[in-house]
Design a protein around this motif. Structure first.
Motif, PDB file in Angstrom:
ATOM      1  N   GLU A   1      39.178  51.298  42.388  1.00 25.05           N
ATOM      2  CA  GLU A   1      39.831  50.270  41.577  1.00 25.05           C
ATOM      3  C   GLU A   1      39.879  48.955  42.362  1.00 25.05           C
ATOM      4  O   GLU A   1      40.176  48.941  43.559  1.00 25.05           O
ATOM      5  N   HIS A   2      39.582  47.872  41.666  1.00 23.85           N
ATOM      6  CA  HIS A   2      39.569  46.564  42.325  1.00 23.85           C
ATOM      7  C   HIS A   2      39.659  45.462  41.275  1.00 23.85           C
ATOM      8  O   HIS A   2      39.477  45.696  40.093  1.00 23.85           O
ATOM      9  N   HIS A   3      39.951  44.275  41.759  1.00 22.22           N
ATOM     10  CA  HIS A   3      39.922  43.063  40.943  1.00 22.22           C
ATOM     11  C   HIS A   3      38.826  42.194  41.543  1.00 22.22           C
ATOM     12  O   HIS A   3      38.888  41.845  42.719  1.00 22.22           O
ATOM     13  N   TRP A   4      37.827  41.863  40.758  1.00 20.80           N
ATOM     14  CA  TRP A   4      36.701  41.102  41.242  1.00 20.80           C
ATOM     15  C   TRP A   4      36.847  39.641  40.826  1.00 20.80           C
ATOM     16  O   TRP A   4      37.190  39.337  39.681  1.00 20.80           O
ATOM     17  N   LEU A   5      36.581  38.728  41.759  1.00 24.12           N
ATOM     18  CA  LEU A   5      36.613  37.295  41.469  1.00 24.12           C
ATOM     19  C   LEU A   5      35.396  36.623  42.106  1.00 24.12           C
ATOM     20  O   LEU A   5      35.024  36.954  43.231  1.00 24.12           O
ATOM     21  N   PRO A   6      34.789  35.672  41.401  1.00 24.32           N
ATOM     22  CA  PRO A   6      33.628  34.977  41.977  1.00 24.32           C
ATOM     23  C   PRO A   6      34.052  33.970  43.048  1.00 24.32           C
ATOM     24  O   PRO A   6      35.088  33.328  42.936  1.00 24.32           O
ATOM     25  N   LEU A   7      33.217  33.879  44.084  1.00 23.27           N
ATOM     26  CA  LEU A   7      33.483  32.945  45.164  1.00 23.27           C
ATOM     27  C   LEU A   7      32.177  32.569  45.854  1.00 23.27           C
ATOM     28  O   LEU A   7      31.432  33.442  46.298  1.00 23.27           O
TER      29      LEU A   7
ATOM     30  N   THR B   1      38.444  26.522  45.848  1.00 20.75           N
ATOM     31  CA  THR B   1      39.684  26.088  45.197  1.00 20.75           C
ATOM     32  C   THR B   1      39.952  26.899  43.936  1.00 20.75           C
ATOM     33  O   THR B   1      41.078  27.354  43.705  1.00 20.75           O
ATOM     34  N   ARG B   2      38.920  27.090  43.103  1.00 23.69           N
ATOM     35  CA  ARG B   2      39.075  27.888  41.875  1.00 23.69           C
ATOM     36  C   ARG B   2      39.464  29.323  42.175  1.00 23.69           C
ATOM     37  O   ARG B   2      40.330  29.903  41.519  1.00 23.69           O
ATOM     38  N   CYS B   3      38.831  29.893  43.181  1.00 23.73           N
ATOM     39  CA  CYS B   3      39.108  31.281  43.528  1.00 23.73           C
ATOM     40  C   CYS B   3      40.545  31.452  44.032  1.00 23.73           C
ATOM     41  O   CYS B   3      41.238  32.381  43.634  1.00 23.73           O
ATOM     42  N   ALA B   4      40.986  30.556  44.899  1.00 25.80           N
ATOM     43  CA  ALA B   4      42.360  30.628  45.407  1.00 25.80           C
ATOM     44  C   ALA B   4      43.367  30.513  44.260  1.00 25.80           C
ATOM     45  O   ALA B   4      44.366  31.245  44.219  1.00 25.80           O
ATOM     46  N   ALA B   5      43.103  29.626  43.312  1.00 22.76           N
ATOM     47  CA  ALA B   5      43.987  29.481  42.149  1.00 22.76           C
ATOM     48  C   ALA B   5      43.974  30.745  41.293  1.00 22.76           C
ATOM     49  O   ALA B   5      45.021  31.172  40.784  1.00 22.76           O
ATOM     50  N   ALA B   6      42.813  31.367  41.140  1.00 28.61           N
ATOM     51  CA  ALA B   6      42.714  32.598  40.350  1.00 28.61           C
ATOM     52  C   ALA B   6      43.489  33.736  41.006  1.00 28.61           C
ATOM     53  O   ALA B   6      44.139  34.536  40.321  1.00 28.61           O
TER      54      ALA B   6
END
Length: 188
Positions: free
Chosen positions: A43-49, A58-63
């Motif tokens: 299980e994980h939460h994936w975010l683009p960076l 900046t977008r990733c840190a905010a997400a």
């Protein structure tokens, strides 16, 4: 625990994420790919960076901040080693691409996430994947921003992690920053 890992979809980062999942950590994986190439067995939460792009950082840190109220462990694992035959390339800001991805992006991400690390109920930890190549780095080159394309970008980026960790813990004694050298690891 809430853990954030850069480059957790393959190689050493994936192995770390798998281990964290057995302990029940809520894991955020930050990766430059649009989606992991293969489904991940945990299980994980994936975010683009894209660590070489300040706007992406900046977008990733905010997400991340929109999805959690704290970070207990930040693992700065992503990195690239240039081919010895490749000509050094700059990112859009004129900074060497290897140096930007290996250090500058991670430093910006870390600074942006400091409030979430500060919110941890336990002393927060930052682990940065380094290399014995940092011994070949030069502090004078690291300090000469903007860091322009260079054949020494890889060792300089690893030295920069060590120097950043020292400065960060001097300014924020409530956190622990550790650089680790995994040795000769073959990762896909």
């Amino acid at each position: 625990l809430v853990t954030v890992v850069t480059a957790g979809t393959s190689g050493l980062g994936k192995a770390v994420c798998e281990l964290l999942s057995t302990g029940g950590d809520r894991t955020f994986i930050l990766c430059s790919r649009t989606e992991p190439a293969q489904p991940l067995p945990f299980e994980h939460h994936w975010l683009p960076l894209d660590l070489s792009d300040p706007a992406s950082v900046t977008r990733c840190a905010a997400a991340i901040a929109a999805r959690t109220d704290r970070i207990d462990t930040l693992i700065l694992n992503a990195g690239i080693a240039p081919s010895p035959l490749a000509k050094p390339q700059a990112n859009a800001d004129g900074i060497d691409g290897v140096f930007a991805a290996n250090f500058v992006g991670h430093a910006a991400l870390t600074i942006a996430l400091l409030p979430l690390l500060r919110a941890s109920a336990q002393p927060p930890r930052i682990l940065a994947t380094s290399s014995s190549a940092h011994y070949l780095g030069a502090a004078a080159r690291v300090a000469s921003l903007p860091y322009t394309p260079s054949s020494t970008s890889y060792p300089d980026s690893k030295l920069a992690f060590h120097l950043f960790g020292l400065e960060l813990t001097a300014r924020h004694p409530w956190l622990t920053f550790v650089t680790v050298n995994p040795g000769g690891v073959h990762t896909p």
